[in-house]
Design a protein around this motif. Structure first.
Motif, PDB file in Angstrom:
ATOM      1  N   GLU A  37      -8.856   3.216 -10.474  1.00  0.00           N
ATOM      2  CA  GLU A  37      -8.241   3.047 -11.787  1.00  0.00           C
ATOM      3  C   GLU A  37      -8.988   1.962 -12.576  1.00  0.00           C
ATOM      4  OE1 GLU A  37      -3.694   3.718 -13.148  1.00  0.00           O
ATOM      5  OE2 GLU A  37      -4.218   3.604 -11.045  1.00  0.00           O
ATOM      6  N   GLU A  38      -9.503   0.996 -11.822  1.00  0.00           N
ATOM      7  CA  GLU A  38     -10.252  -0.093 -12.458  1.00  0.00           C
ATOM      8  C   GLU A  38     -11.538   0.449 -13.090  1.00  0.00           C
ATOM      9  OE1 GLU A  38     -11.387  -3.008  -9.613  1.00  0.00           O
ATOM     10  OE2 GLU A  38     -12.065  -4.421 -11.155  1.00  0.00           O
ATOM     11  N   PHE A  39     -12.262   1.295 -12.335  1.00  0.00           N
ATOM     12  CA  PHE A  39     -13.472   1.915 -12.886  1.00  0.00           C
ATOM     13  C   PHE A  39     -13.127   2.769 -14.097  1.00  0.00           C
ATOM     14  CE2 PHE A  39     -16.032   5.797 -13.218  1.00  0.00           C
ATOM     15  CZ  PHE A  39     -17.237   5.235 -13.598  1.00  0.00           C
ATOM     16  N   ASN A  40     -11.948   3.408 -14.050  1.00  0.00           N
ATOM     17  CA  ASN A  40     -11.520   4.297 -15.143  1.00  0.00           C
ATOM     18  C   ASN A  40     -11.435   3.584 -16.490  1.00  0.00           C
ATOM     19  OD1 ASN A  40     -10.483   6.950 -16.036  1.00  0.00           O
ATOM     20  ND2 ASN A  40      -8.615   5.805 -16.414  1.00  0.00           N
ATOM     21  N   GLU A  41     -11.243   2.264 -16.474  1.00  0.00           N
ATOM     22  CA  GLU A  41     -11.224   1.504 -17.746  1.00  0.00           C
ATOM     23  C   GLU A  41     -12.511   1.736 -18.531  1.00  0.00           C
ATOM     24  OE1 GLU A  41      -8.865  -0.203 -19.350  1.00  0.00           O
ATOM     25  OE2 GLU A  41      -7.481   0.312 -17.734  1.00  0.00           O
ATOM     26  N   ASN A  42     -13.622   1.928 -17.798  1.00  0.00           N
ATOM     27  CA  ASN A  42     -14.931   2.148 -18.445  1.00  0.00           C
ATOM     28  C   ASN A  42     -15.049   3.521 -19.091  1.00  0.00           C
ATOM     29  OD1 ASN A  42     -16.083  -0.305 -17.359  1.00  0.00           O
ATOM     30  ND2 ASN A  42     -16.045   0.762 -15.384  1.00  0.00           N
ATOM     31  N   LEU A  43     -14.086   4.404 -18.799  1.00  0.00           N
ATOM     32  CA  LEU A  43     -14.150   5.771 -19.343  1.00  0.00           C
ATOM     33  C   LEU A  43     -13.262   5.939 -20.573  1.00  0.00           C
ATOM     34  CD1 LEU A  43     -13.947   7.870 -16.037  1.00  0.00           C
ATOM     35  CD2 LEU A  43     -15.979   6.930 -17.160  1.00  0.00           C
ATOM     36  N   LYS A  44     -12.387   4.985 -20.808  1.00  0.00           N
ATOM     37  CA  LYS A  44     -11.448   5.120 -21.933  1.00  0.00           C
ATOM     38  C   LYS A  44     -12.201   5.058 -23.264  1.00  0.00           C
ATOM     39  CE  LYS A  44      -7.282   3.495 -19.647  1.00  0.00           C
ATOM     40  NZ  LYS A  44      -6.275   2.429 -19.548  1.00  0.00           N
ATOM     41  N   GLY A  45     -11.957   6.046 -24.105  1.00  0.00           N
ATOM     42  CA  GLY A  45     -12.603   6.090 -25.422  1.00  0.00           C
ATOM     43  C   GLY A  45     -14.003   6.680 -25.400  1.00  0.00           C
ATOM     44  N   ILE A  46     -14.488   7.012 -24.220  1.00  0.00           N
ATOM     45  CA  ILE A  46     -15.855   7.517 -24.052  1.00  0.00           C
ATOM     46  C   ILE A  46     -15.813   9.049 -24.047  1.00  0.00           C
ATOM     47  CG2 ILE A  46     -17.863   7.458 -22.473  1.00  0.00           C
ATOM     48  CD1 ILE A  46     -17.117   4.698 -23.696  1.00  0.00           C
ATOM     49  N   SER A  47     -16.795   9.688 -24.671  1.00  0.00           N
ATOM     50  CA  SER A  47     -16.782  11.158 -24.783  1.00  0.00           C
ATOM     51  C   SER A  47     -16.864  11.816 -23.402  1.00  0.00           C
ATOM     52  CB  SER A  47     -17.962  11.626 -25.640  1.00  0.00           C
ATOM     53  OG  SER A  47     -19.161  11.480 -24.901  1.00  0.00           O
ATOM     54  N   ARG A  48     -16.545  13.103 -23.389  1.00  0.00           N
ATOM     55  CA  ARG A  48     -16.516  13.860 -22.127  1.00  0.00           C
ATOM     56  C   ARG A  48     -17.871  13.814 -21.408  1.00  0.00           C
ATOM     57  NH1 ARG A  48     -14.640  19.840 -23.060  1.00  0.00           N
ATOM     58  NH2 ARG A  48     -13.175  18.712 -24.371  1.00  0.00           N
ATOM     59  N   THR A  49     -18.941  14.099 -22.145  1.00  0.00           N
ATOM     60  CA  THR A  49     -20.269  14.145 -21.501  1.00  0.00           C
ATOM     61  C   THR A  49     -20.714  12.761 -21.031  1.00  0.00           C
ATOM     62  OG1 THR A  49     -21.209  14.115 -23.711  1.00  0.00           O
ATOM     63  CG2 THR A  49     -21.200  16.219 -22.589  1.00  0.00           C
ATOM     64  N   SER A 113      -9.696   9.726 -32.868  1.00  0.00           N
ATOM     65  CA  SER A 113      -9.859  10.012 -31.437  1.00  0.00           C
ATOM     66  C   SER A 113     -11.158  10.752 -31.187  1.00  0.00           C
ATOM     67  CB  SER A 113      -8.688  10.882 -30.954  1.00  0.00           C
ATOM     68  OG  SER A 113      -8.932  11.354 -29.652  1.00  0.00           O
ATOM     69  N   VAL A 114     -11.780  10.442 -30.055  1.00  0.00           N
ATOM     70  CA  VAL A 114     -13.017  11.107 -29.655  1.00  0.00           C
ATOM     71  C   VAL A 114     -12.714  12.461 -28.995  1.00  0.00           C
ATOM     72  CG1 VAL A 114     -14.937  10.845 -28.008  1.00  0.00           C
ATOM     73  CG2 VAL A 114     -14.246   8.914 -29.418  1.00  0.00           C
ATOM     74  N   SER A 115     -11.432  12.697 -28.698  1.00  0.00           N
ATOM     75  CA  SER A 115     -11.071  13.886 -27.924  1.00  0.00           C
ATOM     76  C   SER A 115     -11.110  15.176 -28.742  1.00  0.00           C
ATOM     77  CB  SER A 115      -9.665  13.717 -27.348  1.00  0.00           C
ATOM     78  OG  SER A 115      -9.259  14.923 -26.734  1.00  0.00           O
ATOM     79  N   LYS A 116     -11.663  16.202 -28.118  1.00  0.00           N
ATOM     80  CA  LYS A 116     -11.656  17.534 -28.730  1.00  0.00           C
ATOM     81  C   LYS A 116     -10.293  18.197 -28.532  1.00  0.00           C
ATOM     82  CE  LYS A 116     -16.587  18.594 -28.598  1.00  0.00           C
ATOM     83  NZ  LYS A 116     -17.322  17.587 -27.822  1.00  0.00           N
ATOM     84  N   ASN A 117      -9.446  17.609 -27.701  1.00  0.00           N
ATOM     85  CA  ASN A 117      -8.102  18.141 -27.464  1.00  0.00           C
ATOM     86  C   ASN A 117      -7.038  17.461 -28.333  1.00  0.00           C
ATOM     87  OD1 ASN A 117      -8.515  20.029 -25.114  1.00  0.00           O
ATOM     88  ND2 ASN A 117      -9.369  18.171 -24.206  1.00  0.00           N
ATOM     89  N   ALA A 118      -7.449  16.607 -29.252  1.00  0.00           N
ATOM     90  CA  ALA A 118      -6.480  15.799 -30.004  1.00  0.00           C
ATOM     91  C   ALA A 118      -5.495  16.659 -30.799  1.00  0.00           C
ATOM     92  CB  ALA A 118      -7.200  14.829 -30.938  1.00  0.00           C
ATOM     93  N   LYS A 119      -6.013  17.629 -31.540  1.00  0.00           N
ATOM     94  CA  LYS A 119      -5.150  18.458 -32.406  1.00  0.00           C
ATOM     95  C   LYS A 119      -4.091  19.212 -31.585  1.00  0.00           C
ATOM     96  CE  LYS A 119      -4.871  19.430 -36.898  1.00  0.00           C
ATOM     97  NZ  LYS A 119      -5.841  20.239 -37.651  1.00  0.00           N
ATOM     98  N   PRO A 120      -4.480  19.937 -30.506  1.00  0.00           N
ATOM     99  CA  PRO A 120      -3.448  20.606 -29.709  1.00  0.00           C
ATOM    100  C   PRO A 120      -2.418  19.644 -29.110  1.00  0.00           C
ATOM    101  CG  PRO A 120      -5.674  21.112 -28.865  1.00  0.00           C
ATOM    102  CD  PRO A 120      -5.836  20.349 -30.134  1.00  0.00           C
ATOM    103  N   ILE A 121      -2.840  18.441 -28.754  1.00  0.00           N
ATOM    104  CA  ILE A 121      -1.869  17.473 -28.208  1.00  0.00           C
ATOM    105  C   ILE A 121      -0.866  17.079 -29.293  1.00  0.00           C
ATOM    106  CG2 ILE A 121      -1.564  15.116 -27.311  1.00  0.00           C
ATOM    107  CD1 ILE A 121      -4.233  15.468 -25.805  1.00  0.00           C
ATOM    108  N   LEU A 122      -1.363  16.760 -30.495  1.00  0.00           N
ATOM    109  CA  LEU A 122      -0.458  16.369 -31.590  1.00  0.00           C
ATOM    110  C   LEU A 122       0.521  17.499 -31.905  1.00  0.00           C
ATOM    111  CD1 LEU A 122      -2.834  14.512 -34.087  1.00  0.00           C
ATOM    112  CD2 LEU A 122      -1.229  13.499 -32.476  1.00  0.00           C
ATOM    113  N   GLU A 123       0.033  18.748 -31.800  1.00  0.00           N
ATOM    114  CA  GLU A 123       0.924  19.889 -32.057  1.00  0.00           C
ATOM    115  C   GLU A 123       2.004  19.979 -30.976  1.00  0.00           C
ATOM    116  OE1 GLU A 123      -1.992  22.967 -32.501  1.00  0.00           O
ATOM    117  OE2 GLU A 123      -2.373  22.362 -34.584  1.00  0.00           O
ATOM    118  N   LYS A 124       1.586  19.813 -29.715  1.00  0.00           N
ATOM    119  CA  LYS A 124       2.545  19.902 -28.606  1.00  0.00           C
ATOM    120  C   LYS A 124       3.644  18.853 -28.716  1.00  0.00           C
ATOM    121  CE  LYS A 124       0.456  22.416 -24.992  1.00  0.00           C
ATOM    122  NZ  LYS A 124       1.390  23.478 -25.355  1.00  0.00           N
ATOM    123  N   ILE A 125       3.269  17.650 -29.140  1.00  0.00           N
ATOM    124  CA  ILE A 125       4.275  16.580 -29.212  1.00  0.00           C
ATOM    125  C   ILE A 125       4.932  16.517 -30.592  1.00  0.00           C
ATOM    126  CG2 ILE A 125       3.219  15.261 -27.341  1.00  0.00           C
ATOM    127  CD1 ILE A 125       2.027  13.374 -29.450  1.00  0.00           C
TER     128      ILE A 125
END
Ligand code: BG6
Ligand code: MG
Length: 216
Positions: A37-49, A113-125
Motif C-alpha cells: 500500500e505504501e508503494f501504491n502512494e507512488n501510483l496515485k494520480g499517475i496514468s495507467r501506462t 482527473s487523469v482517469s479514462k473511467n471518470a465519466k462512467p464513475i460520476l454517472e454511477k454515483i
C-alpha cells in the motif's frame, strides 16, 4: 470569481483503493511479485501506462510493448468490474454537502482527473450534474504531476489559475496544482501531502468561507 477543481479517485470516491486492488492482482498473478500500500502512494494520480511502468521498475521486470498493452487492458477490466458495483452510497463522506456549499458560495466546480473511467464513475454515483466542467483522461495527453489537467479545467471555466484551488489526495496531484499556479488542498494525511497549502482528512465539516480566507 473562483473555482474549485476536484480530483476524483480518493477525493470524491474511494476508487484509489480499487486501483490498488487491480494493480496488486496483476502484480501477483502476472508479474510474480507483490506491491504494498505504501508503494501504491507512488501510483496515485499517475496514468495507467505510467503506473504499469512504475510497477515493472519496482519489481525489476521488463515486458515487450504488446504485453504491456495487454496487461494494462487486463488491469482495467478488473478495475471496471470493481467500479461497476458502485452506487451513490460510495460518495465519500462530506462530499455532497461540500459541493452544495461550494455552489451556494458562487464558486465554479470542475473535475480534474487523469482517469479514462471518470465519466462512467460520476454517472454511477449520480453527480455528473454537479460539475460545471469535467476534464478526464480522454481530454489530456499528460498525467499528473503535469499541470495540463488543471490548466484545461481553469481554461474551460474561464477562471485565472491563481483563482483556482485544487483538491487532491495524491502527491503528484498537489504538484500538478502547484505547477498550474493554483492553491492546493490536500485530502488525506498531512505527513504524506507535505507540499499542500492546507490538508484535511476528508471534506466533512470543511467550511467554505474559512477555507477561502486561509487560501486566498
Ligand atoms: C487517477 C488515479 O485518477 O487515474 C490513478 O489516481 C490511475 O491511480 C489514473 O492510474 C488513470 O485511471 P484509468 O481509470 O484511466 O486507468
Ligand atoms: Mg486521486
Amino acid at each position: 470569481m473562483k473555482a474549485f477543481l476536484f480530483d476524483l479517485d480518493g477525493v470524491i470516491v474511494d476508487t484509489a483503493h480499487f486501483h490498488y486492488q487491480a494493480w496488486r492482482r496483476l502484480a501477483n498473478e502476472k508479474l510474480g511479485f507483490d506491491i504494498s500500500e505504501e508503494f501504491n502512494e507512488n501510483l496515485k494520480g499517475i496514468s495507467r501506462t505510467e503506473s504499469l511502468e512504475r510497477i515493472l521498475a519496482h519489481g525489476n521486470s521488463t515486458l515487450d510493448e504488446a504485453t504491456k498493452a495487454a496487461y494494462a487492458t487486463l488491469k482495467n477490466e478488473w478495475y471496471v468490474e470493481l467500479i461497476n458495483k458502485m452506487t451513490p452510497d460510495d460518495i465519500l463522506p462530506g462530499v455532497k454537502v461540500f459541493l452544495e456549499k461550494t455552489r451556494q458560495g458562487g464558486i465554479k466546480i470542475g473535475l480534474g482527473s487523469v482517469s479514462k473511467n471518470a465519466k462512467p464513475i460520476l454517472e454511477k454515483i449520480g453527480i455528473v450534474e454537479d460539475f460545471d466542467v469535467i476534464i478526464d483522461g480522454t481530454k489530456i495527453s499528460k498525467g499528473k504531476p503535469d499541470p495540463e489537467v488543471f490548466l484545461k479545467g481553469a481554461q474551460e471555466l474561464q477562471i485565472a489559475p491563481h483563482d483556482c484551488a485544487v483538491f487532491e489526495d495524491a502527491v503528484a496531484g498537489i504538484e500538478a496544482g502547484k505547477r498550474a499556479g493554483m492553491k492546493t488542498v490536500g485530502i488525506g494525511q498531512a505527513e504524506v501531502l507535505k507540499e499542500a497549502d492546507i490538508v484535511f482528512p476528508n471534506l466533512v465539516d470543511v467550511e467554505i468561507f474559512e477555507l477561502l480566507q486561509a487560501l486566498f
